[in-house]
Every structure is written in C-alpha cells, then in structure tokens.
Design an enzyme around this catalytic site. Sequence first.
Site, PDB file in Angstrom:
ATOM      1  N   PRO A 179      47.762  36.968  37.854  1.00 45.11           N
ATOM      2  CA  PRO A 179      46.661  36.565  36.998  1.00 45.11           C
ATOM      3  C   PRO A 179      45.307  37.099  37.425  1.00 45.11           C
ATOM      4  O   PRO A 179      44.870  36.929  38.553  1.00 45.11           O
ATOM      5  CB  PRO A 179      46.671  35.052  37.085  1.00 45.11           C
ATOM      6  CG  PRO A 179      47.946  34.677  37.682  1.00 45.11           C
ATOM      7  CD  PRO A 179      48.346  35.826  38.519  1.00 45.11           C
ATOM      8  N   GLU A 180      44.647  37.709  36.469  1.00 41.88           N
ATOM      9  CA  GLU A 180      43.233  38.030  36.578  1.00 41.88           C
ATOM     10  C   GLU A 180      42.503  36.959  35.763  1.00 41.88           C
ATOM     11  O   GLU A 180      43.111  35.991  35.304  1.00 41.88           O
ATOM     12  CB  GLU A 180      42.957  39.437  36.036  1.00 41.88           C
ATOM     13  CG  GLU A 180      43.828  40.507  36.686  1.00 41.88           C
ATOM     14  CD  GLU A 180      43.552  41.901  36.166  1.00 41.88           C
ATOM     15  OE1 GLU A 180      42.392  42.206  35.864  1.00 41.88           O
ATOM     16  OE2 GLU A 180      44.505  42.688  36.056  1.00 41.88           O
ATOM     17  N   ARG A 239      56.852  35.971  44.690  1.00 42.18           N
ATOM     18  CA  ARG A 239      56.555  36.701  45.929  1.00 42.18           C
ATOM     19  C   ARG A 239      55.940  35.831  47.008  1.00 42.18           C
ATOM     20  O   ARG A 239      55.725  36.298  48.132  1.00 42.18           O
ATOM     21  CB  ARG A 239      55.658  37.903  45.605  1.00 42.18           C
ATOM     22  CG  ARG A 239      56.380  38.909  44.745  1.00 42.18           C
ATOM     23  CD  ARG A 239      55.491  40.068  44.355  1.00 42.18           C
ATOM     24  NE  ARG A 239      55.232  40.962  45.461  1.00 42.18           N
ATOM     25  CZ  ARG A 239      54.506  42.082  45.348  1.00 42.18           C
ATOM     26  NH1 ARG A 239      53.996  42.412  44.187  1.00 42.18           N
ATOM     27  NH2 ARG A 239      54.315  42.845  46.375  1.00 42.18           N
TER      28      ARG A 239
END
Length: 286
Positions: free
Chosen positions: A2-3, A121
């Site tokens: 997410p940006e 991750r």
Amino acid sequence: MPELPEVETIRLGLEKKIVGLEITNIELIRPKTFQGDNKLLQGKKVLNIWRRAKMLGIDLTSDLTLLFHLKMTGQLIFEKGKEKITGGHPTKDMLGPMPNKSTVVIFSFDDGSHLYFNDQRQFGWVKVIPTSRIEAEEKKLLGELGPEPLEKDFTWQVLKDNLLKRKKTPIKVALMDQSLIAGIGNIYTSESLFLARVDPRRLVNTITDEEFKKLHRGILDSLRLSIEKGGSTRAHFVNVDGQKGYFLDFANVYGKDGQACRGCPDKVVKITQAGRGTYFCPDCQK
DNA sequence: CACTTGACCTGTCCGC
DNA sequence: TGCGGACAGGTCAAGT
C-alpha cells in the site's frame, strides 16, 4: 503494497466498520509483528481511524493508538463473524476463509466481528503508542515525514522546496523519499512523472518551475483517481471487504513495459533505480 | 553527502 | 515436472 491511495482506501473502509466497537481479544499469530503490550487493548473502544504517509492509526480509549505499517503485502480484512457465509461473500470469494496462512494478528470485537491483519512477507508491523504524544513526538513515533500531498497547503512550491533538499538525486528516487513528500511509492512516482512528461532519471536540480507545476498536478491527479478507483492491486492489495482496486486499469505506464504508450508510437520502458522498477515513455518524458 | 546493495520474508512466474 | 533466479505497492542499515 500500500501507498497512500491504498492505505486511504483501507482507512475509509475501517471508518465505516469498526468505530465504536470494543476490542475483546487480540491473538498474536506472529508475535514479532506486534510491538507493545496486547493486554492493554482489552476492553478499549475504537474512536477514529487516521492515515499519515503510508501508516494507519486506530485511536482507542485510554489514550492508546494502534499504528500499522503494511509495507509490501499487508492486508486488513474485516469480517462480521456472526454472518453465515452462504454462496457469495466478497472476502471469501477473493481470499478464502479467514484466518489464512498469512494472518499475523487477529483483533476480535464485542459484536463478534474480527479484523484480520494478513501479511505474506511479514515486513509489516503494528505497535501500541500513546495517542497524546503523537503530535509532539511525530518524528520519534512515526519517523521523519514530509508533507501530505492531499492537504491544502501542499502547493507546487512546497513540492519544489522539499525535493530540492536532494538536488543531485534522480527525481524518481526523491519522490519515493518519505521525508520529502509522504505517501508516494513505486506506482505513483512512475504515474505522476508520466503525467508531468518528466524523465525519471533527471536530477532534481534540473527540473524547471513549469515542470514542478506539472508534477504537482500529476501527483494530485494520480492519487485522487486511484482513491476513486479503490487503489491499485498488483497482487495482494484488497480493501477491508477483500475487494481489489482498479486504478491500474487506468495507469499510463506502471507495469506496462513493452506495451504501446498512450499518446505516441513508442513503447513503455522499464529501468531500475535504487533497486526498484521505474516505468516511463522515453519519447513522451524528457 | 549521494547513491547502491543487501537484508528482512514468502510466493509466483519464467526460462531451461 | 523440477529447479534456479528474478521479482514483488517498503524501509533500514551498511558499504562505496
């Protein structure tokens, strides 16, 4: 992952779902992603949800705030636990049942609902911080952060002045630096530089005022359009209901290497800058 | 100081 | 079908 637009999409979703709910339990499946004392959260109510840069804050009663960074693959999925799934549930359709293999923390609420923090991750984190200290100690608690691009006082001159703190850095790399401008990442740097027709390899001190103005416009346009489309889903991003975002259907260059550019006969090219992929059109972007 | 690389992790995709 | 390598919305620390 997410940006700014993706975190904002999650914020808007959570605002509708969890404000007013009381936390009844916190299950730490991967304890290293949770910093602080989870027992402090028992019985606390959700007051409001905010975003700063790519971080998401959930303010609780008793002067507590849960601060999240989702990094590349973090997800926050909300599920009404008491609802029975009968053929066609958005979360189930997209992601399968919760929790799943990538779930790192589960928050339970007093109405039987759950918030799942998933992170394939495991780069992401959530920590407990005192709400009242955030304003005064932002640098220490959230890190060194530049201005928010969607705030009213973010003018093209502010953009210019901040970027010029790194005169000899390629413009693409400077735009990714959260201490100069907050919330912009790999997708929206490529997209806003395309809209401004600026070559990502140009050093900051070669950018003209006209170009800073176009870049400012390009940043606002790409971020706003993305929020409107529910963010960008490359692989992992989903909103709190488990649904994808569709900004990439409207992207000009990101992820389009080898494909025809929109406004010229040339093809979009991919290069590497600071270890990350940059996409641009060498013919349109000078 | 400017800039690159590796590390943190797991998973997927592509070429051989 | 398997295996190795590159790569993925981010950010640190360490190295040149």
